[in-house]
Design a protein around this motif. Structure first.
Motif, mmCIF file in Angstrom:
data_model
loop_
_atom_site.group_PDB
_atom_site.id
_atom_site.type_symbol
_atom_site.label_atom_id
_atom_site.label_comp_id
_atom_site.label_asym_id
_atom_site.label_seq_id
_atom_site.Cartn_x
_atom_site.Cartn_y
_atom_site.Cartn_z
ATOM 1 N N GLU A 69 0.872 -1.179 0.000
ATOM 2 C CA GLU A 69 0.000 0.000 0.000
ATOM 3 C C GLU A 69 0.900 1.218 0.000
ATOM 4 O O GLU A 69 1.967 1.199 0.632
ATOM 5 C CB GLU A 69 -0.846 0.034 1.275
ATOM 6 C CG GLU A 69 -2.029 -0.901 1.274
ATOM 7 C CD GLU A 69 -3.195 -0.355 0.459
ATOM 8 O OE1 GLU A 69 -3.771 -1.167 -0.291
ATOM 9 O OE2 GLU A 69 -3.513 0.853 0.551
ATOM 10 N N VAL A 74 1.054 5.549 0.371
ATOM 11 C CA VAL A 74 0.507 6.893 0.548
ATOM 12 C C VAL A 74 1.636 7.865 0.259
ATOM 13 O O VAL A 74 2.684 7.809 0.911
ATOM 14 C CB VAL A 74 -0.016 7.103 1.993
ATOM 15 C CG1 VAL A 74 -0.414 8.564 2.217
ATOM 16 C CG2 VAL A 74 -1.182 6.171 2.277
ATOM 17 N N ALA A 119 -5.131 11.212 9.284
ATOM 18 C CA ALA A 119 -6.014 10.527 8.329
ATOM 19 C C ALA A 119 -5.495 9.124 8.037
ATOM 20 O O ALA A 119 -6.268 8.158 7.946
ATOM 21 C CB ALA A 119 -6.101 11.344 7.037
ATOM 22 N N LEU A 120 -4.197 8.999 7.918
ATOM 23 C CA LEU A 120 -3.605 7.683 7.624
ATOM 24 C C LEU A 120 -3.919 6.691 8.750
ATOM 25 O O LEU A 120 -4.341 5.565 8.504
ATOM 26 C CB LEU A 120 -2.086 7.858 7.444
ATOM 27 C CG LEU A 120 -1.254 6.626 7.135
ATOM 28 C CD1 LEU A 120 -0.049 7.025 6.277
ATOM 29 C CD2 LEU A 120 -0.742 5.939 8.378
ATOM 30 N N GLN A 152 -6.310 6.844 10.804
ATOM 31 C CA GLN A 152 -7.747 6.550 10.868
ATOM 32 C C GLN A 152 -8.135 5.534 9.801
ATOM 33 O O GLN A 152 -8.968 4.668 10.016
ATOM 34 C CB GLN A 152 -8.561 7.833 10.669
ATOM 35 C CG GLN A 152 -8.933 8.450 12.002
ATOM 36 C CD GLN A 152 -9.412 9.879 11.864
ATOM 37 O OE1 GLN A 152 -9.737 10.344 10.762
ATOM 38 N NE2 GLN A 152 -9.457 10.583 12.975
ATOM 39 N N LYS A 153 -7.499 5.644 8.655
ATOM 40 C CA LYS A 153 -7.872 4.774 7.526
ATOM 41 C C LYS A 153 -7.317 3.354 7.685
ATOM 42 O O LYS A 153 -7.983 2.385 7.324
ATOM 43 C CB LYS A 153 -7.356 5.408 6.222
ATOM 44 C CG LYS A 153 -7.711 4.601 5.002
ATOM 45 C CD LYS A 153 -7.572 5.381 3.720
ATOM 46 C CE LYS A 153 -7.841 4.470 2.532
ATOM 47 N NZ LYS A 153 -7.279 4.940 1.311
ATOM 48 N N TYR A 154 -6.083 3.240 8.164
ATOM 49 C CA TYR A 154 -5.430 1.922 8.234
ATOM 50 C C TYR A 154 -5.235 1.494 9.677
ATOM 51 O O TYR A 154 -4.884 2.312 10.527
ATOM 52 C CB TYR A 154 -4.053 1.972 7.558
ATOM 53 C CG TYR A 154 -4.085 2.301 6.091
ATOM 54 C CD1 TYR A 154 -4.251 1.295 5.141
ATOM 55 C CD2 TYR A 154 -3.949 3.615 5.650
ATOM 56 C CE1 TYR A 154 -4.262 1.596 3.780
ATOM 57 C CE2 TYR A 154 -3.964 3.926 4.301
ATOM 58 C CZ TYR A 154 -4.123 2.916 3.371
ATOM 59 O OH TYR A 154 -4.140 3.217 2.029
ATOM 60 N N ARG A 155 -5.419 0.188 9.920
ATOM 61 C CA ARG A 155 -5.088 -0.359 11.241
ATOM 62 C C ARG A 155 -3.603 -0.689 11.249
ATOM 63 O O ARG A 155 -3.167 -1.651 10.601
ATOM 64 C CB ARG A 155 -5.917 -1.623 11.453
ATOM 65 C CG ARG A 155 -6.332 -1.856 12.884
ATOM 66 C CD ARG A 155 -7.087 -3.157 12.971
ATOM 67 N NE ARG A 155 -6.306 -4.072 13.788
ATOM 68 C CZ ARG A 155 -6.765 -4.635 14.887
ATOM 69 N NH1 ARG A 155 -7.986 -4.394 15.288
ATOM 70 N NH2 ARG A 155 -6.001 -5.463 15.579
#
Ligand code: NAD
Ligand code: UFG
Length: 343
Positions: free
Chosen positions: A60, A62, A74-75, A77-80
């Motif tokens: 993945e 970013v 945000a990162l 929050q989006k990914y565990r």
């Protein structure tokens, strides 16, 4: 918290760079899911497809900056994310002397933003790219982790400051587990020749310079001084194969899930090689003659530096498996297959 390879992401900052990309390969091969955060300041996105060719899996990605607090929030929050391997940073010693503010901002401020975002997200396992540069001028050799620390340029200062921040953080919250890995001189490439070191412009470091001479991109190597108090008068270092280094990160990650607190570890072979010995090993591995000339010492260089690697062996159950010839052969393989790097 247990380490769960296939479920959670490992955040690899600076994962498109030289050491981060090799470590990503090793982590993926061990079954982990990797999320790379990189601003591509010193790397190319093509590395992602090369990693995919090697491992069968595209990490993945970013595109972003560790200094961007909102982006980090945000990162997370989006990914565990279960742990972070933090490679992102600027690393050229000479440039750091010319642009100290950029170095402190990028490396120290960026790391602070990252650690704050990790804390907010409850991610408290970290493997940090430190450097043998934190020891400065060695008082005795080999260098053990208890040697005094004394950075001698802004780049080294940033590594030392980040180590201090992490030590304080671990003292303040006993849940944190931090492995600060002090690399000696990483060289070599993945044996496939698909990924490797691709410096922008004229290489600062010895091995990429030698391999660019070998491939015809540069005329001759300049050896910075042959009047050091060493066996042949040239500088002595502890070169470590980047795949050994990458495997060291996997071992450190595992150890970070089995302990808490701050742990500094040398990642080096414990073996010393001079500039001329590296040139000779490269010629032997490649069959190519390396032209060189002896010039003035490079300001700020130390005569010799090598690791006491015993603590890492004991704590990580890891040690280097690859010698100088393999380091040179793999650097050459990468350079031959990619004469202009990723371009
Ligand atoms: P590299 O430049 O190849 O990789 C670093 C990566 O971080 C690059 O892809 C760059 O684009 C990225 N990056 C830089 N600043 C960033 C930011 N603010 N936000 C997001 N991404 C950013 O370097 P490398 O040789 O792979 O080194 C990795 C780490 O290891 C660095 O922290 C370096 O200081 C440390 N280290 C390297 C060596 C060495 O000789 N290569 C020795 C000791 C320590
Ligand atoms: N050297 C040459 N010619 C060159 C380049 C280097 O003779 O063109 C010599 C140097 O004088 C030194 C040796 O080769 O004796 C190794 O030099 P490098 O620049 O490859 O590596 P350094 O040990 O100077 O520095 C590296 C990283 C630093 C890090 C340090 C300790 O570049 O970021 O290792 O980990 F801090």
């Amino acid at each position: 918290m247990k380490l769960n390879p296939s479920k959670d992401f490992l955040l690899v900052t600076g994962g498109c760079g030289y050491i981060g990309s090799h470590t990503t390969v090793v982590l993926q091969k061990a079954g982990f899911q990797v999320l790379i955060l990189d601003n591509l300041k010193n790397s190319k996105p093509k590395v992602l497809s090369r990693i995919q060719e090697i491992t069968g899996q595209r990490p993945e990605f970013v595109e972003g900056d560790i200094r961007d607090a909102k982006g980090l929030e945000a990162l997370f929050q989006k990914y565990r994310v279960s742990a972070c391997l933090h490679f992102a940073g600027l690393k050229a010693v000479g440039e750091s002397v010319e642009q100290p503010l950029n170095y402190y901002e990028n490396n120290v401020q960026g790391s602070l933003q990252l650690f704050k975002a990790m804390k907010e997200a409850g991610v408290k396992r970290l493997v940090f790219s430190s450097s043998a540069t934190v020891y400065g001028q060695p008082k005795s050799l080999p260098l053990s982790e208890s040697a005094s620390r004394q950075a001698e340029n802004p780049y080294g200062q940033t590594k030392l400051m980040i180590e201090h921040i992490l030590e304080d953080l671990c003292r303040s919250d006993l849940d944190w587990s931090v492995m600060s890995l002090r690399y000696f001189n990483p060289v070599g490439a993945h044996p496939s020749g698909m990924i490797g070191e691709d410096p922008l412009g004229i290489p600062n470091n010895l091995m990429p310079y030698i391999s660019q001479v070998a491939v015809g991109r540069r005329k001759k190597l300049q050896v910075f001084g042959n009047d050091y108090p060493t066996s042949d008068g040239t500088g002595i270092r502890d070169y470590i194969h980047v795949m050994d280094l990458a495997e060291g990160h996997l071992a450190a990650l595992r150890a970070a899930f089995e302990s808490t607190g701050f742990q500094a570890l040398n990642l080096g072979t414990g073996k010393a090689a001079s500039v001329l010995e590296l040139v000779q090993a490269f010629e032997q591995a490649s069959g190519v003659k390396i032209d060189y000339e002896i010039v003035q010492r490079r300001p700020g260089d130390i005569a010799e530096c090598w690791a006491d690697p015993r603590l890492a062996r004991e704590k990580l159950n890891w040690s280097c498996q690859r010698g100088l010839i393999e380091m040179c052969a793999d650097s050459w393989n990468w350079q031959q297959k990619n004469p202009q790097g990723y371009d």
